[in-house]
Design an enzyme around this catalytic site. Structure first.
Site, PDB file in Angstrom:
ATOM      1  N   TYR A  77       0.848  -1.196   0.000  1.00  0.00           N
ATOM      2  CA  TYR A  77       0.000   0.000   0.000  1.00  0.00           C
ATOM      3  C   TYR A  77       0.875   1.234   0.000  1.00  0.00           C
ATOM      4  CZ  TYR A  77      -2.714   3.835   1.982  1.00  0.00           C
ATOM      5  OH  TYR A  77      -3.290   5.064   2.205  1.00  0.00           O
ATOM      6  N   CYS A 182       2.672  -7.725   1.456  1.00  0.00           N
ATOM      7  CA  CYS A 182       3.831  -8.552   1.111  1.00  0.00           C
ATOM      8  C   CYS A 182       3.555 -10.039   1.286  1.00  0.00           C
ATOM      9  CB  CYS A 182       5.063  -8.128   1.909  1.00  0.00           C
ATOM     10  SG  CYS A 182       5.490  -6.393   1.656  1.00  0.00           S
TER      11      CYS A 182
END
Length: 218
Positions: A77, A182
């Site tokens: 993000y 991730c």
């Protein structure tokens, strides 16, 4: 300090325009027409997908725009309150070692966090920088909770790096809930302000500039 050109971009930088400008700068560096560069900026709220991104990790695909980044890594993000550092360095000159370059980026973040007495740490198999949270409840395995404070994802084009890293200063941490950051489900995210530190973006930029040459000597 090396001849790396530093730029702080005002406002919120549109992602695709910034990516195009970065690619043009990388080509100019490779051609010898421009110096290496570090760009410090913020993006509007968005998600980016790296080359290893898995569809199931995009939990809320309609929450924010999603961009295919082409960098290494999975989903991350970007948004206001997060400092993004795009790092365009000539690894043909500095050493053709991608692993060492990623480690140097991690070292740079760790040194920057240390300027604010925050202990950033590496974790095997988890690229990025983490902080242990003894103030939070332990994880399901009984181990101390660890939250991610910085993400790293890079790409090389003819041995010039681009993309780079992001450090959470004071983003809206709920915005990370639209993805599995991730690809790691069992750990959370944090920021300098979440850790109780009244750090400004100017403070963070100054620390990044002070510590850069330790990880990237000319």
């Amino acid at each position: 300090m090396s001849d790396v050109e530093w730029s702080v971009l005002p406002g919120l930088s549109p992602y695709q325009e910034t990516l195009s400008a970065m690619e043009a700068r990388v080509a100019a560096i490779r051609a010898g027409d421009a110096p290496e560069a570090v760009w410090l900026l913020e993006h509007p709220p968005l998600y980016t997908a790296g080359t290893s991104a898995r569809p199931e990790d995009l939990v809320e695909p309609d929450r924010f725009p999603v961009h295919v980044a082409g960098r290494g890594g999975q989903y991350t993000y970007h948004g206001p309150g997060q400092r993004v550092a795009y790092v365009m360095l000539d690894l043909d000159r500095r050493g053709r070692d991608v692993r060492r370059f990623v480690c140097a980026l991690e070292d740079w973040v760790i040194a920057t966090l240390a300027e604010f007495n925050v202990k950033g740490e590496r974790r095997a198999g988890r690229v990025g920088v983490w902080v242990v949270r003894p103030d939070r409840a332990p994880g399901p395995d009984g181990q101390p909770r660890e939250d991610k404070i910085a993400a790293i994802g890079v790409k090389l084009r003819r041995w010039v790096s681009f993309h780079g890293l992001s450090i959470n200063l004071e983003p809206d941490l709920s915005h990370f809930e639209g993805i599995v950051p991730c690809g790691i489900r069992e750990h959370g995210v944090t920021s300098l302000v979440d850790l109780g530190l009244p750090v400004t973006m100017q403070d963070l930029d100054a620390a990044l500039l002070r510590t850069f040459s330790r990880s990237f000597p000319d």
